[in-house]
Design a protein around this motif. Structure first.
Motif, PDB file in Angstrom:
ATOM      1  N   PRO A 110      -2.114  36.766  10.353  1.00  0.00           N
ATOM      2  CA  PRO A 110      -3.347  36.129  10.827  1.00  0.00           C
ATOM      3  C   PRO A 110      -4.471  36.139   9.777  1.00  0.00           C
ATOM      4  N   ARG A 111      -4.623  37.237   9.081  1.00  0.00           N
ATOM      5  CA  ARG A 111      -5.669  37.325   8.055  1.00  0.00           C
ATOM      6  C   ARG A 111      -5.356  36.392   6.880  1.00  0.00           C
ATOM      7  N   ARG A 112      -4.077  36.327   6.485  1.00  0.00           N
ATOM      8  CA  ARG A 112      -3.680  35.447   5.386  1.00  0.00           C
ATOM      9  C   ARG A 112      -3.945  33.987   5.756  1.00  0.00           C
ATOM     10  N   ARG A 113      -3.588  33.610   6.971  1.00  0.00           N
ATOM     11  CA  ARG A 113      -3.820  32.240   7.426  1.00  0.00           C
ATOM     12  C   ARG A 113      -5.316  31.929   7.492  1.00  0.00           C
ATOM     13  N   LEU A 117      -7.237  28.991   5.427  1.00  0.00           N
ATOM     14  CA  LEU A 117      -8.047  27.989   6.120  1.00  0.00           C
ATOM     15  C   LEU A 117      -9.457  27.946   5.529  1.00  0.00           C
ATOM     16  N   LYS A 118     -10.036  29.112   5.291  1.00  0.00           N
ATOM     17  CA  LYS A 118     -11.374  29.161   4.685  1.00  0.00           C
ATOM     18  C   LYS A 118     -11.379  28.441   3.343  1.00  0.00           C
ATOM     19  N   THR A 119     -10.353  28.682   2.547  1.00  0.00           N
ATOM     20  CA  THR A 119     -10.263  28.047   1.236  1.00  0.00           C
ATOM     21  C   THR A 119     -10.118  26.531   1.377  1.00  0.00           C
ATOM     22  N   GLY A 156       0.767  21.587  17.933  1.00  0.00           N
ATOM     23  CA  GLY A 156       1.009  20.629  19.002  1.00  0.00           C
ATOM     24  C   GLY A 156       0.748  21.151  20.403  1.00  0.00           C
ATOM     25  N   ASP A 157       0.221  22.355  20.525  1.00  0.00           N
ATOM     26  CA  ASP A 157      -0.054  22.941  21.841  1.00  0.00           C
ATOM     27  C   ASP A 157      -1.450  22.499  22.273  1.00  0.00           C
ATOM     28  N   GLN A 158      -1.525  21.663  23.294  1.00  0.00           N
ATOM     29  CA  GLN A 158      -2.788  21.074  23.736  1.00  0.00           C
ATOM     30  C   GLN A 158      -3.792  22.103  24.269  1.00  0.00           C
ATOM     31  N   ARG A 159      -3.366  23.333  24.472  1.00  0.00           N
ATOM     32  CA  ARG A 159      -4.314  24.374  24.884  1.00  0.00           C
ATOM     33  C   ARG A 159      -5.212  24.784  23.721  1.00  0.00           C
ATOM     34  N   TYR A 160      -4.760  24.493  22.501  1.00  0.00           N
ATOM     35  CA  TYR A 160      -5.488  24.929  21.316  1.00  0.00           C
ATOM     36  C   TYR A 160      -5.890  23.710  20.489  1.00  0.00           C
ATOM     37  N   THR A 161      -7.070  23.206  20.783  1.00  0.00           N
ATOM     38  CA  THR A 161      -7.592  22.039  20.071  1.00  0.00           C
ATOM     39  C   THR A 161      -9.009  22.321  19.596  1.00  0.00           C
ATOM     40  N   ALA A 162      -9.439  21.548  18.636  1.00  0.00           N
ATOM     41  CA  ALA A 162     -10.810  21.639  18.132  1.00  0.00           C
ATOM     42  C   ALA A 162     -11.176  20.269  17.576  1.00  0.00           C
ATOM     43  N   ALA A 163     -12.452  20.073  17.341  1.00  0.00           N
ATOM     44  CA  ALA A 163     -12.933  18.815  16.778  1.00  0.00           C
ATOM     45  C   ALA A 163     -13.516  19.075  15.400  1.00  0.00           C
ATOM     46  N   MET A 164     -13.189  18.186  14.489  1.00  0.00           N
ATOM     47  CA  MET A 164     -13.745  18.236  13.132  1.00  0.00           C
ATOM     48  C   MET A 164     -14.487  16.923  12.905  1.00  0.00           C
ATOM     49  N   THR A 165     -15.587  16.994  12.196  1.00  0.00           N
ATOM     50  CA  THR A 165     -16.300  15.761  11.882  1.00  0.00           C
ATOM     51  C   THR A 165     -15.482  14.953  10.884  1.00  0.00           C
ATOM     52  N   SER A 166     -15.615  13.649  10.963  1.00  0.00           N
ATOM     53  CA  SER A 166     -14.905  12.789  10.017  1.00  0.00           C
ATOM     54  C   SER A 166     -15.460  12.957   8.613  1.00  0.00           C
ATOM     55  N   SER A 167     -16.765  13.150   8.541  1.00  0.00           N
ATOM     56  CA  SER A 167     -17.407  13.366   7.243  1.00  0.00           C
ATOM     57  C   SER A 167     -18.508  14.406   7.449  1.00  0.00           C
ATOM     58  N   GLY A 168     -18.330  15.531   6.816  1.00  0.00           N
ATOM     59  CA  GLY A 168     -19.311  16.609   6.961  1.00  0.00           C
ATOM     60  C   GLY A 168     -20.591  16.279   6.233  1.00  0.00           C
ATOM     61  N   SER A 169     -21.727  16.542   6.856  1.00  0.00           N
ATOM     62  CA  SER A 169     -23.006  16.250   6.208  1.00  0.00           C
ATOM     63  C   SER A 169     -23.507  17.435   5.390  1.00  0.00           C
ATOM     64  N   ASP A 181     -14.863  28.511  13.364  1.00  0.00           N
ATOM     65  CA  ASP A 181     -14.475  27.979  14.674  1.00  0.00           C
ATOM     66  C   ASP A 181     -12.966  27.865  14.784  1.00  0.00           C
ATOM     67  N   LEU A 182     -12.311  27.310  13.770  1.00  0.00           N
ATOM     68  CA  LEU A 182     -10.862  27.141  13.818  1.00  0.00           C
ATOM     69  C   LEU A 182     -10.131  28.486  13.808  1.00  0.00           C
ATOM     70  N   ILE A 183     -10.623  29.434  13.030  1.00  0.00           N
ATOM     71  CA  ILE A 183     -10.012  30.773  12.986  1.00  0.00           C
ATOM     72  C   ILE A 183     -10.092  31.427  14.354  1.00  0.00           C
ATOM     73  N   GLN A 184     -11.248  31.339  14.975  1.00  0.00           N
ATOM     74  CA  GLN A 184     -11.405  31.951  16.301  1.00  0.00           C
ATOM     75  C   GLN A 184     -10.481  31.309  17.328  1.00  0.00           C
ATOM     76  N   ARG A 185     -10.331  29.988  17.273  1.00  0.00           N
ATOM     77  CA  ARG A 185      -9.498  29.286  18.259  1.00  0.00           C
ATOM     78  C   ARG A 185      -8.005  29.463  18.012  1.00  0.00           C
ATOM     79  N   PHE A 186      -7.584  29.490  16.750  1.00  0.00           N
ATOM     80  CA  PHE A 186      -6.167  29.416  16.442  1.00  0.00           C
ATOM     81  C   PHE A 186      -5.534  30.719  15.980  1.00  0.00           C
ATOM     82  N   PHE A 187      -6.285  31.568  15.299  1.00  0.00           N
ATOM     83  CA  PHE A 187      -5.655  32.767  14.728  1.00  0.00           C
ATOM     84  C   PHE A 187      -6.104  34.013  15.448  1.00  0.00           C
TER      85      PHE A 187
END
Length: 187
Positions: A110-113, A117-119, A156-169, A181-187
């Motif tokens: 989990p920490r490696r993933r 992701l951060k990188t 592919g598990d619909q219980r674990y989804t998140a939204a990302m902006t198309s273009s970050g400002s 956000d993604l780490i908290q939801r997925f790992f």
């Protein structure tokens, strides 16, 4: 044929028939034992591949399945490691957690993933092919773009989804916030 009250065959034909019946009975028993063996072998293989403890294991698996090999084991050991870090030294609880952690192989997946992701999204300003590939390697797949956001799903598990902006400002903070956000939801 054998005389009434006497189960022993008397003629050669009766002996052959008795052995033929016995062989038939044994063949049926062998088939039943083969089926039982196949069932038990498949159960054992499923149990062993699940990462469940053997012997008098401390914890038994629930109904969740691994999204990547060893995921549940790694997550549980990661949670135990964090709990051990917050235990007061010299307490029974700390000693138990330290002992369990010392006696279980732990790859810190989990920490490696999380670090990967951060990188990958460190300076996120949009879904590039490099970001998309890295996310895919981590089991995070984007669905087609919807409006100004991209929906991503973990394995592919619909219980674990998140939204990302198309273009970050704000690529300086946006990537860090997205990763958190993604780490908290997925790992």
């Amino acid at each position: 044929m054998a005389a009434a009250g006497n189960d022993k065959p008397r003629t050669a034909e009766e002996v052959v028939q008795a052995y033929a019946r016995r062989v038939g009975d044994l063949e049926v028993e062998v088939e039943l034992l083969k089926e039982e063996n196949e069932l038990l072998t498949s159960r054992l293989a499923a149990f062993q591949s699940s990462g469940a403890p053997t012997g008098d294991g401390v914890v038994h698996r629930g109904s969740e399945h691994d999204l990547y090999p060893g995921e549940i084991r790694e997550v549980v050991l990661d949670v135990l490691r964090k709990a051990a870090e917050n235990c007061q030294a010299g307490t029974r609880r700390a000693d138990i957690l330290k002992d369990v952690l010392a006696n279980n192989e732990f790859h810190d997946e989990p920490r490696r993933r999380a670090q990967e992701l951060k990188t990958a999204v460190k300076s996120y300003s949009g879904m590039t092919s490099a970001v998309k590939k890295k996310l895919h390697d981590l089991g995070i797949d984007p669905d087609p773009k919807v409006s100004k956001h991209i929906k991503v799903t973990y394995y592919g598990d619909q219980r674990y989804t998140a939204a990302m902006t198309s273009s970050g400002s704000d690529s300086r903070c946006g990537g860090k916030n997205l990763a958190a956000d993604l780490i908290q939801r997925f790992f």
